[in-house]
Design a protein around this motif. Structure first.
Motif, PDB file in Angstrom:
ATOM      1  N   ASN A  23      -2.440  10.063  -8.687  1.00 26.58           N
ATOM      2  CA  ASN A  23      -2.120  10.800  -7.655  1.00 26.58           C
ATOM      3  C   ASN A  23      -3.481  11.842  -7.310  1.00 26.58           C
ATOM      4  OD1 ASN A  23       0.265   9.412  -7.420  1.00 26.58           O
ATOM      5  ND2 ASN A  23       1.206  10.903  -8.583  1.00 26.58           N
ATOM      6  N   LEU A  24      -3.836  12.419  -8.125  1.00 26.28           N
ATOM      7  CA  LEU A  24      -5.008  13.612  -7.856  1.00 26.28           C
ATOM      8  C   LEU A  24      -6.207  12.965  -7.138  1.00 26.28           C
ATOM      9  CD1 LEU A  24      -5.070  15.665 -11.160  1.00 26.28           C
ATOM     10  CD2 LEU A  24      -4.054  16.422  -9.033  1.00 26.28           C
ATOM     11  N   CYS A  25      -6.463  11.551  -7.471  1.00 28.99           N
ATOM     12  CA  CYS A  25      -7.696  11.164  -6.819  1.00 28.99           C
ATOM     13  C   CYS A  25      -7.292  10.666  -5.471  1.00 28.99           C
ATOM     14  CB  CYS A  25      -8.071   9.995  -7.538  1.00 28.99           C
ATOM     15  SG  CYS A  25      -8.963  10.172  -9.202  1.00 28.99           S
ATOM     16  N   LEU A  26      -6.155  10.306  -5.259  1.00 26.86           N
ATOM     17  CA  LEU A  26      -5.540  10.015  -3.989  1.00 26.86           C
ATOM     18  C   LEU A  26      -5.424  11.022  -3.048  1.00 26.86           C
ATOM     19  CD1 LEU A  26      -2.958   7.037  -4.754  1.00 26.86           C
ATOM     20  CD2 LEU A  26      -5.363   6.619  -3.799  1.00 26.86           C
ATOM     21  N   ARG A  27      -5.102  12.060  -3.635  1.00 29.09           N
ATOM     22  CA  ARG A  27      -5.034  13.392  -2.811  1.00 29.09           C
ATOM     23  C   ARG A  27      -6.329  13.854  -2.286  1.00 29.09           C
ATOM     24  NH1 ARG A  27      -1.771  18.619  -4.224  1.00 29.09           N
ATOM     25  NH2 ARG A  27      -1.904  19.762  -2.223  1.00 29.09           N
ATOM     26  N   LEU A  28      -7.136  13.789  -3.466  1.00 33.44           N
ATOM     27  CA  LEU A  28      -8.520  14.087  -3.197  1.00 33.44           C
ATOM     28  C   LEU A  28      -9.225  13.449  -2.058  1.00 33.44           C
ATOM     29  CD1 LEU A  28     -10.851  16.223  -4.146  1.00 33.44           C
ATOM     30  CD2 LEU A  28     -11.702  14.531  -5.937  1.00 33.44           C
ATOM     31  N   GLY A  29      -8.864  12.006  -2.022  1.00 32.50           N
ATOM     32  CA  GLY A  29      -9.586  11.293  -0.918  1.00 32.50           C
ATOM     33  C   GLY A  29      -8.851  11.416   0.451  1.00 32.50           C
ATOM     34  N   ARG A  30      -8.003  12.256   0.574  1.00 36.87           N
ATOM     35  CA  ARG A  30      -7.457  12.376   1.915  1.00 36.87           C
ATOM     36  C   ARG A  30      -8.293  13.713   2.451  1.00 36.87           C
ATOM     37  NH1 ARG A  30      -1.589  12.452  -0.487  1.00 36.87           N
ATOM     38  NH2 ARG A  30      -1.232  10.466  -0.882  1.00 36.87           N
ATOM     39  N   PHE A  31      -8.625  14.378   1.966  1.00 38.50           N
ATOM     40  CA  PHE A  31      -9.261  15.613   2.439  1.00 38.50           C
ATOM     41  C   PHE A  31     -10.554  15.716   3.163  1.00 38.50           C
ATOM     42  CE2 PHE A  31      -6.156  17.366   0.049  1.00 38.50           C
ATOM     43  CZ  PHE A  31      -5.275  18.478   1.035  1.00 38.50           C
ATOM     44  N   LYS A  32     -11.441  14.816   2.718  1.00 37.90           N
ATOM     45  CA  LYS A  32     -12.785  14.674   3.196  1.00 37.90           C
ATOM     46  C   LYS A  32     -13.342  13.204   3.307  1.00 37.90           C
ATOM     47  CE  LYS A  32     -15.426  18.926   3.129  1.00 37.90           C
ATOM     48  NZ  LYS A  32     -16.622  19.314   2.933  1.00 37.90           N
ATOM     49  N   LYS A  33     -13.869  12.844   4.207  1.00 40.47           N
ATOM     50  CA  LYS A  33     -14.709  11.622   4.190  1.00 40.47           C
ATOM     51  C   LYS A  33     -15.582  11.257   3.352  1.00 40.47           C
ATOM     52  CE  LYS A  33     -17.457   8.979   7.462  1.00 40.47           C
ATOM     53  NZ  LYS A  33     -18.499   8.928   8.574  1.00 40.47           N
ATOM     54  N   GLU A  34     -16.628  12.349   2.847  1.00 39.47           N
ATOM     55  CA  GLU A  34     -17.420  11.912   1.680  1.00 39.47           C
ATOM     56  C   GLU A  34     -16.573  11.929   0.499  1.00 39.47           C
ATOM     57  OE1 GLU A  34     -20.225  15.070   0.957  1.00 39.47           O
ATOM     58  OE2 GLU A  34     -21.286  14.820   2.902  1.00 39.47           O
ATOM     59  N   ASN A  35     -15.392  12.581   0.337  1.00 36.64           N
ATOM     60  CA  ASN A  35     -14.729  12.018  -0.964  1.00 36.64           C
ATOM     61  C   ASN A  35     -14.054  10.587  -1.140  1.00 36.64           C
ATOM     62  OD1 ASN A  35     -14.743  14.767  -1.757  1.00 36.64           O
ATOM     63  ND2 ASN A  35     -12.700  15.244  -1.241  1.00 36.64           N
ATOM     64  N   LYS A  36     -13.930  10.160   0.145  1.00 36.46           N
ATOM     65  CA  LYS A  36     -13.461   8.637   0.387  1.00 36.46           C
ATOM     66  C   LYS A  36     -14.611   7.754   0.223  1.00 36.46           C
ATOM     67  CE  LYS A  36     -10.570   9.762   3.887  1.00 36.46           C
ATOM     68  NZ  LYS A  36      -9.959   9.812   5.112  1.00 36.46           N
ATOM     69  N   GLU A  37     -15.747   8.300   0.701  1.00 39.16           N
ATOM     70  CA  GLU A  37     -16.909   7.524   0.491  1.00 39.16           C
ATOM     71  C   GLU A  37     -17.183   7.241  -1.132  1.00 39.16           C
ATOM     72  OE1 GLU A  37     -19.700   9.168   3.196  1.00 39.16           O
ATOM     73  OE2 GLU A  37     -19.047   8.056   4.874  1.00 39.16           O
ATOM     74  N   LEU A  38     -17.252   8.359  -1.575  1.00 38.92           N
ATOM     75  CA  LEU A  38     -17.692   8.555  -3.129  1.00 38.92           C
ATOM     76  C   LEU A  38     -16.622   7.376  -3.863  1.00 38.92           C
ATOM     77  CD1 LEU A  38     -19.238   9.301  -5.391  1.00 38.92           C
ATOM     78  CD2 LEU A  38     -18.108  11.274  -5.553  1.00 38.92           C
ATOM     79  N   LEU A  39     -15.297   7.746  -3.428  1.00 36.57           N
ATOM     80  CA  LEU A  39     -14.398   6.840  -4.240  1.00 36.57           C
ATOM     81  C   LEU A  39     -14.675   5.190  -3.896  1.00 36.57           C
ATOM     82  CD1 LEU A  39     -11.096   8.763  -4.003  1.00 36.57           C
ATOM     83  CD2 LEU A  39     -12.181   8.310  -6.216  1.00 36.57           C
ATOM     84  N   THR A  40     -15.108   4.995  -2.842  1.00 39.67           N
ATOM     85  CA  THR A  40     -15.172   3.784  -2.368  1.00 39.67           C
ATOM     86  C   THR A  40     -16.527   3.079  -3.066  1.00 39.67           C
ATOM     87  OG1 THR A  40     -14.486   3.996  -0.109  1.00 39.67           O
ATOM     88  CG2 THR A  40     -15.902   2.066  -0.457  1.00 39.67           C
ATOM     89  N   TYR A  41     -17.407   4.000  -3.290  1.00 42.70           N
ATOM     90  CA  TYR A  41     -18.850   3.773  -3.978  1.00 42.70           C
ATOM     91  C   TYR A  41     -18.413   3.467  -5.470  1.00 42.70           C
ATOM     92  CZ  TYR A  41     -22.875   3.741  -6.527  1.00 42.70           C
ATOM     93  OH  TYR A  41     -23.725   3.214  -7.519  1.00 42.70           O
ATOM     94  N   LEU A  42     -17.654   4.167  -6.147  1.00 46.45           N
ATOM     95  CA  LEU A  42     -17.277   4.111  -7.391  1.00 46.45           C
ATOM     96  C   LEU A  42     -16.529   2.851  -7.739  1.00 46.45           C
ATOM     97  CD1 LEU A  42     -16.807   8.066  -8.347  1.00 46.45           C
ATOM     98  CD2 LEU A  42     -18.773   6.648  -8.787  1.00 46.45           C
ATOM     99  N   LEU A  43     -15.291   2.567  -6.831  1.00 45.66           N
ATOM    100  CA  LEU A  43     -14.388   1.574  -7.125  1.00 45.66           C
ATOM    101  C   LEU A  43     -15.155   0.177  -6.782  1.00 45.66           C
ATOM    102  CD1 LEU A  43     -11.279   3.471  -6.068  1.00 45.66           C
ATOM    103  CD2 LEU A  43     -12.064   2.964  -8.237  1.00 45.66           C
ATOM    104  N   PHE A  44     -15.854   0.277  -5.716  1.00 41.82           N
ATOM    105  CA  PHE A  44     -16.247  -1.188  -5.357  1.00 41.82           C
ATOM    106  C   PHE A  44     -17.710  -1.388  -5.391  1.00 41.82           C
ATOM    107  CE2 PHE A  44     -12.285   0.152  -2.687  1.00 41.82           C
ATOM    108  CZ  PHE A  44     -11.542  -0.586  -3.223  1.00 41.82           C
ATOM    109  N   GLU A  45     -18.499  -0.501  -5.235  1.00 43.07           N
ATOM    110  CA  GLU A  45     -20.154  -0.581  -5.243  1.00 43.07           C
ATOM    111  C   GLU A  45     -20.888  -0.767  -6.355  1.00 43.07           C
ATOM    112  OE1 GLU A  45     -21.250  -1.964  -2.417  1.00 43.07           O
ATOM    113  OE2 GLU A  45     -19.670  -1.509  -0.933  1.00 43.07           O
ATOM    114  N   ALA A  46     -20.416   0.351  -7.505  1.00 43.88           N
ATOM    115  CA  ALA A  46     -21.135   0.677  -8.320  1.00 43.88           C
ATOM    116  C   ALA A  46     -21.633  -0.539  -9.295  1.00 43.88           C
ATOM    117  CB  ALA A  46     -20.298   1.788  -9.436  1.00 43.88           C
ATOM    118  N   GLY A  47     -20.654  -1.537  -9.336  1.00 42.85           N
ATOM    119  CA  GLY A  47     -21.111  -2.578 -10.073  1.00 42.85           C
ATOM    120  C   GLY A  47     -21.984  -3.799  -9.651  1.00 42.85           C
TER     121      GLY A  47
END
Length: 159
Positions: A23-47
């Motif tokens: 819930n904290l990660c999802l809430r953090l992702g709602r606030f800034k585009k950069e947060n969403k982009e970083l989460l996208t990288y970490l979840l989908f692109e980092a591998g």
């Protein structure tokens, strides 16, 4: 409100349940585009770092294709924006090899750009600063990568 230190945040996050962390990660992702982009990288692109590099290169190609070439003023603004975005993507990755490869690609695109950057002092200086920055970053890489990227860097330094 004063922001907490990373150590304080880490200590507090260790006491949270997985559901609370989600819930904290999802809430953090709602606030800034950069947060969403970083989460996208970490979840989908980092591998798949090579796939990530290729997708960033494709975006760079698109951005260079959209530059308004009517005056050097617009070219400078666009090139600075492209470099700012590349640096943001490099920050997401945190990988030195990715950093050097993306900056070399940026310099190659800038060198081949028409009208020539040789005609504008600010753009040429930006290009030279990036080459200097890349040469400093090469020392932190493995010897084989230093050689490969060093060859590409020397090609870019030739007039």
């Amino acid at each position: 409100m004063k922001a907490s230190t990373i150590a304080q945040l880490k200590k507090e996050l260790q006491h949270r349940s997985p559901d609370e962390l989600l819930n904290l990660c999802l809430r953090l992702g709602r606030f800034k585009k950069e947060n969403k982009e970083l989460l996208t990288y970490l979840l989908f692109e980092a591998g798949n770092e090579s796939g990530y590099i290729e997708s960033v290169k494709e975006e760079v190609d698109e951005w260079f294709g959209e530059i308004n070439t009517n005056s050097f003023f617009y070219i400078k603004k666009s090139v600075r924006k492209i470099l700012r975005n590349i640096k943001k993507y490099i920050r997401y990755s945190g990988n030195k090899e990715t950093e050097v490869e993306l900056l070399l690609y940026f310099c190659q695109k800038l060198r081949n750009f028409r009208p020539s950057i040789q005609n504008n002092t600010a753009l040429f200086n930006l290009y030279q600063r990036q080459l200097t920055f890349i040469s400093k970053k090469l020392d932190a890489l493995h010897e084989d990568l230093q050689y490969d990227f060093g060859q590409a860097l020397e090609d870019l330094k030739e007039p």
